[in-house]
Design a protein around this motif. Structure first.
Motif, PDB file in Angstrom:
ATOM      1  N   ARG A  35     138.638  69.981  42.302  1.00  0.00           N
ATOM      2  CA  ARG A  35     139.918  69.326  42.572  1.00  0.00           C
ATOM      3  C   ARG A  35     140.963  70.334  43.042  1.00  0.00           C
ATOM      4  O   ARG A  35     141.708  70.079  43.983  1.00  0.00           O
ATOM      5  CB  ARG A  35     140.398  68.596  41.315  1.00  0.00           C
ATOM      6  CG  ARG A  35     139.671  67.286  41.046  1.00  0.00           C
ATOM      7  CD  ARG A  35     140.435  66.435  40.056  1.00  0.00           C
ATOM      8  NE  ARG A  35     140.462  67.036  38.734  1.00  0.00           N
ATOM      9  CZ  ARG A  35     139.551  66.818  37.790  1.00  0.00           C
ATOM     10  NH1 ARG A  35     138.522  66.022  38.041  1.00  0.00           N
ATOM     11  NH2 ARG A  35     139.648  67.388  36.612  1.00  0.00           N
ATOM     12  N   GLU A  36     141.009  71.493  42.391  1.00  0.00           N
ATOM     13  CA  GLU A  36     141.996  72.513  42.756  1.00  0.00           C
ATOM     14  C   GLU A  36     141.649  73.180  44.082  1.00  0.00           C
ATOM     15  O   GLU A  36     142.513  73.390  44.935  1.00  0.00           O
ATOM     16  CB  GLU A  36     142.087  73.568  41.648  1.00  0.00           C
ATOM     17  CG  GLU A  36     142.604  73.019  40.320  1.00  0.00           C
ATOM     18  CD  GLU A  36     143.986  72.392  40.468  1.00  0.00           C
ATOM     19  OE1 GLU A  36     144.226  71.320  39.883  1.00  0.00           O
ATOM     20  OE2 GLU A  36     144.826  72.973  41.191  1.00  0.00           O
ATOM     21  N   SER A  63     139.886  71.905  46.449  1.00  0.00           N
ATOM     22  CA  SER A  63     139.999  70.936  47.544  1.00  0.00           C
ATOM     23  C   SER A  63     141.405  70.943  48.130  1.00  0.00           C
ATOM     24  O   SER A  63     141.584  70.812  49.348  1.00  0.00           O
ATOM     25  CB  SER A  63     139.632  69.531  47.050  1.00  0.00           C
ATOM     26  OG  SER A  63     138.253  69.451  46.742  1.00  0.00           O
ATOM     27  N   LYS A  64     142.404  71.099  47.282  1.00  0.00           N
ATOM     28  CA  LYS A  64     143.783  71.133  47.778  1.00  0.00           C
ATOM     29  C   LYS A  64     143.975  72.283  48.754  1.00  0.00           C
ATOM     30  O   LYS A  64     144.608  72.129  49.807  1.00  0.00           O
ATOM     31  CB  LYS A  64     144.747  71.274  46.602  1.00  0.00           C
ATOM     32  CG  LYS A  64     144.777  70.069  45.672  1.00  0.00           C
ATOM     33  CD  LYS A  64     145.721  70.300  44.503  1.00  0.00           C
ATOM     34  CE  LYS A  64     145.715  69.115  43.539  1.00  0.00           C
ATOM     35  NZ  LYS A  64     146.584  69.340  42.364  1.00  0.00           N
ATOM     36  N   GLN A  88     144.728  71.974  52.827  1.00  0.00           N
ATOM     37  CA  GLN A  88     145.876  72.643  53.440  1.00  0.00           C
ATOM     38  C   GLN A  88     145.447  73.363  54.716  1.00  0.00           C
ATOM     39  O   GLN A  88     146.122  73.307  55.742  1.00  0.00           O
ATOM     40  CB  GLN A  88     146.508  73.631  52.454  1.00  0.00           C
ATOM     41  CG  GLN A  88     147.248  72.974  51.306  1.00  0.00           C
ATOM     42  CD  GLN A  88     147.711  73.972  50.264  1.00  0.00           C
ATOM     43  OE1 GLN A  88     147.416  75.176  50.350  1.00  0.00           O
ATOM     44  NE2 GLN A  88     148.421  73.491  49.251  1.00  0.00           N
ATOM     45  N   LEU A 143     147.507  65.397  52.453  1.00  0.00           N
ATOM     46  CA  LEU A 143     148.180  65.891  51.250  1.00  0.00           C
ATOM     47  C   LEU A 143     149.547  65.249  51.066  1.00  0.00           C
ATOM     48  O   LEU A 143     150.054  65.137  49.945  1.00  0.00           O
ATOM     49  CB  LEU A 143     148.325  67.414  51.317  1.00  0.00           C
ATOM     50  CG  LEU A 143     147.026  68.215  51.116  1.00  0.00           C
ATOM     51  CD1 LEU A 143     147.279  69.681  51.415  1.00  0.00           C
ATOM     52  CD2 LEU A 143     146.500  68.044  49.707  1.00  0.00           C
ATOM     53  N   GLU A 188     150.577  62.501  48.419  1.00  0.00           N
ATOM     54  CA  GLU A 188     150.916  62.803  47.020  1.00  0.00           C
ATOM     55  C   GLU A 188     150.050  61.989  46.043  1.00  0.00           C
ATOM     56  O   GLU A 188     150.539  61.411  45.073  1.00  0.00           O
ATOM     57  CB  GLU A 188     152.399  62.552  46.754  1.00  0.00           C
ATOM     58  CG  GLU A 188     153.313  63.464  47.560  1.00  0.00           C
ATOM     59  CD  GLU A 188     154.778  63.255  47.237  1.00  0.00           C
ATOM     60  OE1 GLU A 188     155.596  64.072  47.702  1.00  0.00           O
ATOM     61  OE2 GLU A 188     155.088  62.289  46.496  1.00  0.00           O
ATOM     62  N   GLU A 198     145.938  62.154  44.212  1.00  0.00           N
ATOM     63  CA  GLU A 198     144.749  62.976  44.019  1.00  0.00           C
ATOM     64  C   GLU A 198     143.650  62.521  44.976  1.00  0.00           C
ATOM     65  O   GLU A 198     143.452  61.313  45.183  1.00  0.00           O
ATOM     66  CB  GLU A 198     144.257  62.857  42.579  1.00  0.00           C
ATOM     67  CG  GLU A 198     145.097  63.599  41.550  1.00  0.00           C
ATOM     68  CD  GLU A 198     144.934  65.110  41.665  1.00  0.00           C
ATOM     69  OE1 GLU A 198     145.873  65.817  41.283  1.00  0.00           O
ATOM     70  OE2 GLU A 198     143.863  65.550  42.142  1.00  0.00           O
ATOM     71  N   PHE A 199     142.937  63.486  45.540  1.00  0.00           N
ATOM     72  CA  PHE A 199     141.854  63.136  46.463  1.00  0.00           C
ATOM     73  C   PHE A 199     140.804  62.290  45.761  1.00  0.00           C
ATOM     74  O   PHE A 199     140.217  61.390  46.362  1.00  0.00           O
ATOM     75  CB  PHE A 199     141.212  64.406  47.036  1.00  0.00           C
ATOM     76  CG  PHE A 199     140.016  64.117  47.888  1.00  0.00           C
ATOM     77  CD1 PHE A 199     138.740  64.444  47.468  1.00  0.00           C
ATOM     78  CD2 PHE A 199     140.158  63.469  49.122  1.00  0.00           C
ATOM     79  CE1 PHE A 199     137.635  64.160  48.244  1.00  0.00           C
ATOM     80  CE2 PHE A 199     139.053  63.178  49.911  1.00  0.00           C
ATOM     81  CZ  PHE A 199     137.791  63.525  49.471  1.00  0.00           C
TER      82      PHE A 199
END
Length: 280
Positions: A30-31, A33-34, A38, A100, A103, A105-106
């Motif tokens: 999850r982290e 992926s952000k 980007q 992104l 706002e 969560e993917f």
């Protein structure tokens, strides 16, 4: 060196090191992926760097597909492989459409895409009525054979022609044709094309009303009432409505007059009629 090339190299250098994306734990994915989203937002589509970021995102989030597919584990191991493959299509669509700026969560964004793709797979491939696998396979083979022969002959092929092309006995071809009727179903409430009498539903043209159906409830109500009668009254009813004897024949068998039989029968029927009305 152009500005675009310099920007791309700077962005690539900012990618985290991921040795095996498929082994990344869901929480870490999850982290990470952000960060990859980007980079994906500023990279030029079609470049090697863009493909690397996109493929890494796919591999890191495969656990979402396995999680969604787990809802359908009752389908069996063979079909589960297909379900996972279909779920991957949903995951890829989610990655390509995620922003992104949403706002959100993917994970929350991707699951509906994955599940939706799986359900679409069931809708397009599942049978409305269960039939043996051999007939399911024969239906697919028959559809291809029909298409080929229709194109070649310019008409609908016969069972014999299908049998020869499919290398199957004619009986099996007919069985496959019959089984194909179970591939799809339609609601009885489905609206048909409007006609002279306005819009009609499919149920208006299927089946007939059973006039004797209403008697079933009456019989269930009548049974306990008959059980409450004494032996002679039940015997009178049996002779009249089962053996279909005349009142004279009934009187002769019971050793009483025809008029007495008539009074007993009338009294018995009146009692049953009253009981029926009270129950209803």
């Amino acid at each position: 060196m152009t500005t675009t090339t310099m920007t791309t190299r700077t962005q690539v250098s900012e990618f985290p090191e991921v040795a095996d994306p498929s082994r990344v734990a869901p929480k870490d994915a999850r982290e990470l992926s952000k960060l990859f989203f980007q980079q994906l937002a500023v990279l030029e589509e079609g470049t090697r760097e863009y493909s690397y970021a996109r493929n890494t995102l796919i591999e890191m989030n495969m656990s979402l597909v396995r999680f969604a597919a787990g809802r359908f584990r009752s389908r069996g191991p063979e079909e589960m492989e297909d379900i996972v493959q279909v779920g991957m299509i949903g995951l890829i669509k989610a990655i390509d459409r995620f922003e992104l700026s949403r706002e959100v969560e993917f994970t929350s964004f991707a699951i509906p895409y994955i599940v939706g793709e799986i359900k679409r797979f069931f809708r397009d491939t599942s049978w409305a009525v269960h039939v043996p696998r051999r007939l399911q396979e024969a239906r697919v083979q028959m559809a291809r054979a029909k298409e080929e022969l229709s194109s070649r002959l310019g008409r609908t092929p016969t069972v014999r022609e299908l049998s020869e092309l499919m290398s199957l006995p004619e009986d099996e071809v007919r069985e496959a044709q019959l089984a194909s009727n179970g591939y799809t179903s339609a609601s009885l409430d489905a609206a048909l094309s409007p006609g002279e009498d306005g819009e009609s539903a499919l149920q208006d043209f299927i089946g007939l009303e059973d006039q004797a159906l209403e008697l079933v409830e009456d019989f269930h109500t009548l049974a306990p009432l008959i059980a409450q009668l004494d032996e002679r009254d039940r015997q009178i009813l049996h002779m009249r409505f089962v053996e279909e004897l005349t009142q004279a024949q009934m009187g002769e068998r019971l050793g009483i007059s025809q008029m007495h039989v008539s009074r007993l029968l009338s009294r018995c029927l009146a009692r049953l009629r009253e009981g029926m009305l009270t129950t209803h």
